[in-house]
Design an enzyme around this catalytic site. Structure first.
Site, PDB file in Angstrom:
ATOM      1  N   PRO A   1      37.773  29.953  38.798  1.00 27.63           N
ATOM      2  CG  PRO A   1      37.108  32.183  38.729  1.00 27.63           C
ATOM      3  CD  PRO A   1      38.052  31.241  39.407  1.00 27.63           C
ATOM      4  CB  VAL A   2      36.559  27.467  33.922  1.00 28.17           C
ATOM      5  CG1 VAL A   2      36.650  27.332  32.413  1.00 28.17           C
ATOM      6  CG2 VAL A   2      37.811  26.932  34.598  1.00 28.17           C
TER       7      VAL A   2
END
Length: 63
Positions: free
Chosen positions: A2-3
């Site tokens: 995840p970013v």
């Protein structure tokens, strides 16, 4: 991987951002089952002269 991208008005300290990054990472681990080393947090500081709300800039452009 995840970013999480965070756009905010410039002026926060590195210590403040560090605490936010830690808490967001902990939340992703607790609620999404991510490994901490896979969580990316990106801060984008925006000058008030580049940020408008309701058609008005938050600050005057730098001269």
């Amino acid at each position: 991987m995840p970013v999480i991208r965070i756009e905010l008005s410039a002026g926060r300290t590195q210590e403040q951002k560090q605490k936010v990054a830690e808490e967001i990472t902990q939340s992703m681990v607790a609620h999404c089952g991510c490994k901490p080393e896979t969580v990316h947090v990106v801060f984008e500081d925006v000058k008030p002269s580049d940020w408008a709300v309701g058609g008005k800039f938050l600050g005057a452009p730098a001269t």
